[in-house]
Design a protein around this motif. Structure first.
Motif, PDB file in Angstrom:
ATOM      1  N   LEU A   5      10.149   1.653  -1.008  1.00 11.11           N
ATOM      2  CA  LEU A   5       8.895   2.145  -1.577  1.00 11.11           C
ATOM      3  C   LEU A   5       7.959   2.593  -0.467  1.00 11.11           C
ATOM      4  O   LEU A   5       7.802   1.907   0.523  1.00 11.11           O
ATOM      5  CB  LEU A   5       8.213   1.020  -2.367  1.00 11.11           C
ATOM      6  CG  LEU A   5       8.889   0.637  -3.654  1.00 11.11           C
ATOM      7  CD1 LEU A   5       8.296  -0.650  -4.178  1.00 11.11           C
ATOM      8  CD2 LEU A   5       8.717   1.730  -4.684  1.00 11.11           C
ATOM      9  N   SER A   6       7.352   3.744  -0.669  1.00  9.94           N
ATOM     10  CA  SER A   6       6.435   4.211   0.361  1.00  9.94           C
ATOM     11  C   SER A   6       4.997   3.915  -0.023  1.00  9.94           C
ATOM     12  O   SER A   6       4.619   4.072  -1.167  1.00  9.94           O
ATOM     13  CB  SER A   6       6.602   5.711   0.557  1.00  9.94           C
ATOM     14  OG  SER A   6       7.494   6.241  -0.365  1.00  9.94           O
ATOM     15  N   ALA A   7       4.244   3.498   0.924  1.00 11.93           N
ATOM     16  CA  ALA A   7       2.834   3.191   0.644  1.00 11.93           C
ATOM     17  C   ALA A   7       2.047   4.487   0.515  1.00 11.93           C
ATOM     18  O   ALA A   7       2.288   5.442   1.215  1.00 11.93           O
ATOM     19  CB  ALA A   7       2.271   2.373   1.787  1.00 11.93           C
ATOM     20  N   THR A   8       1.127   4.527  -0.413  1.00  5.29           N
ATOM     21  CA  THR A   8       0.248   5.699  -0.517  1.00  5.29           C
ATOM     22  C   THR A   8      -1.008   5.432   0.293  1.00  5.29           C
ATOM     23  O   THR A   8      -1.272   4.313   0.704  1.00  5.29           O
ATOM     24  CB  THR A   8      -0.200   5.938  -1.969  1.00  5.29           C
ATOM     25  OG1 THR A   8      -0.983   4.825  -2.375  1.00  5.29           O
ATOM     26  CG2 THR A   8       0.970   6.105  -2.889  1.00  5.29           C
ATOM     27  N   GLN A   9      -1.775   6.466   0.470  1.00  3.70           N
ATOM     28  CA  GLN A   9      -3.083   6.293   1.116  1.00  3.70           C
ATOM     29  C   GLN A   9      -4.058   5.681   0.119  1.00  3.70           C
ATOM     30  O   GLN A   9      -5.118   5.225   0.484  1.00  3.70           O
ATOM     31  CB  GLN A   9      -3.634   7.657   1.561  1.00  3.70           C
ATOM     32  CG  GLN A   9      -2.805   8.316   2.631  1.00  3.70           C
ATOM     33  CD  GLN A   9      -2.626   7.402   3.830  1.00  3.70           C
ATOM     34  OE1 GLN A   9      -3.579   6.870   4.360  1.00  3.70           O
ATOM     35  NE2 GLN A   9      -1.374   7.195   4.228  1.00  3.70           N
ATOM     36  N   ALA A  10      -3.683   5.753  -1.152  1.00  4.66           N
ATOM     37  CA  ALA A  10      -4.584   5.270  -2.194  1.00  4.66           C
ATOM     38  C   ALA A  10      -4.635   3.744  -2.220  1.00  4.66           C
ATOM     39  O   ALA A  10      -3.847   3.081  -1.564  1.00  4.66           O
ATOM     40  CB  ALA A  10      -4.104   5.773  -3.542  1.00  4.66           C
ATOM     41  N   GLY A  11      -5.553   3.250  -3.023  1.00  8.17           N
ATOM     42  CA  GLY A  11      -5.597   1.808  -3.245  1.00  8.17           C
ATOM     43  C   GLY A  11      -6.097   1.007  -2.068  1.00  8.17           C
ATOM     44  O   GLY A  11      -5.784  -0.170  -1.941  1.00  8.17           O
ATOM     45  N   LYS A 177      16.887   6.970  -5.977  1.00 10.63           N
ATOM     46  CA  LYS A 177      18.296   7.165  -5.646  1.00 10.63           C
ATOM     47  C   LYS A 177      18.827   5.863  -5.031  1.00 10.63           C
ATOM     48  O   LYS A 177      19.894   5.368  -5.421  1.00 10.63           O
ATOM     49  CB  LYS A 177      18.427   8.328  -4.665  1.00 10.63           C
ATOM     50  CG  LYS A 177      19.828   8.818  -4.467  1.00 10.63           C
ATOM     51  CD  LYS A 177      19.818  10.193  -3.799  1.00 10.63           C
ATOM     52  CE  LYS A 177      21.234  10.602  -3.423  1.00 10.63           C
ATOM     53  NZ  LYS A 177      21.725   9.895  -2.237  1.00 10.63           N
ATOM     54  N   ALA A 178      18.046   5.301  -4.125  1.00 11.70           N
ATOM     55  CA  ALA A 178      18.445   4.047  -3.473  1.00 11.70           C
ATOM     56  C   ALA A 178      18.581   2.933  -4.506  1.00 11.70           C
ATOM     57  O   ALA A 178      19.524   2.140  -4.472  1.00 11.70           O
ATOM     58  CB  ALA A 178      17.436   3.676  -2.404  1.00 11.70           C
ATOM     59  N   LEU A 179      17.662   2.909  -5.471  1.00 14.37           N
ATOM     60  CA  LEU A 179      17.708   1.867  -6.508  1.00 14.37           C
ATOM     61  C   LEU A 179      18.982   2.012  -7.340  1.00 14.37           C
ATOM     62  O   LEU A 179      19.687   1.037  -7.596  1.00 14.37           O
ATOM     63  CB  LEU A 179      16.483   1.986  -7.428  1.00 14.37           C
ATOM     64  CG  LEU A 179      16.503   1.145  -8.707  1.00 14.37           C
ATOM     65  CD1 LEU A 179      16.403  -0.339  -8.372  1.00 14.37           C
ATOM     66  CD2 LEU A 179      15.375   1.516  -9.657  1.00 14.37           C
TER      67      LEU A 179
END
Ligand code: S3P
Length: 197
Positions: A5-11, A177-179
């Protein structure tokens, strides 16, 4: 690590410390109609040992009607109010992966419900063309049903900004895809997601 999972700039409003206080808080999966929230959400819930919950299903159960019937008979506002009530009720429980409708986070009030509960919002970022091919001509999705491709694309763009602003984590096609390539039996820890930022 969970499936990349990639972190967003959000949140940014959540600090790691706040999340660590409540490791059992829910994960909330948002994304456009046809982004695959139900399919992906069920798989993630299984891997993370969380209960899978779908707000659309709860709305239908409460009203004993399908979503398209609710829209037809009572109108969209009625549906949206019911959806907000379902969000309020759902966050009372923990240990869930909550899949929300494509329009749920249009209401800032709903985003606030999840934030106040300390839940983690994930955005399933599926390209428009993929969503469109899944939803075009679908009579069970009243919001998509009478819209042209151009209209749906502009709705997608508007909501994209809302999902990005609301979510703490972004799930990309590569993550999916990885999942899907992981063996069914593999288990992940929820902390792998929630403690990542
Ligand atoms: C809606 C999306 C639907 C459902 C309702 C409205 C929307 O859920 O909540 O038809 O406004 O995008 P899905 O995203 O699961 O299709």
């Amino acid at each position: 690590m969970f499936f990349g999972l990639s972190a967003t700039q959000a949140g940014q409003h959540f600090s790691g410390k706040q999340r660590r206080k409540n490791p059992m808080n829910n994960l909330v999966l948002c994304g456009f109609m046809g982004s695959g929230k139900t399919t992906v959400g069920k798989k993630m819930a299984k891997r993370l040992n969380l209960e899978f919950v779908n707000t659309d299903d709860i709305v239908e159960q409460l009203q004993q009607m399908s979503i398209s019937e609710i829209f037809r008979v009572f109108g969209e506002k009625f549906f949206r109010d019911l959806e907000t009530r379902v969000c309020q009720e759902t966050v009372k429980k923990q240990g869930q992966l909550i899949s929300v409708g494509g329009g749920t986070l249009e209401r800032p009030e709903n985003v606030e419900i999840f934030r106040q509960a300390g839940d983690t919002i994930l955005f399933l970022n599926t390209p428009f063309e993929v969503c469109y091919n899944r939803i075009k001509g679908d009579r069970s999705r009243p919001v998509a049903m009478n819209k042209t491709k151009e209209e749906l694309f502009s709705l997608y763009q508007r909501r994209y900004a809302q999902y990005m602003a609301a979510a703490e984590l972004l799930i990309t096609q590569a993550d999916l895809k990885a999942l899907l390539e992981q063996p069914e039996s593999s288990q992940n820890k929820k902390e792998d997601i929630t403690y990542r930022l």
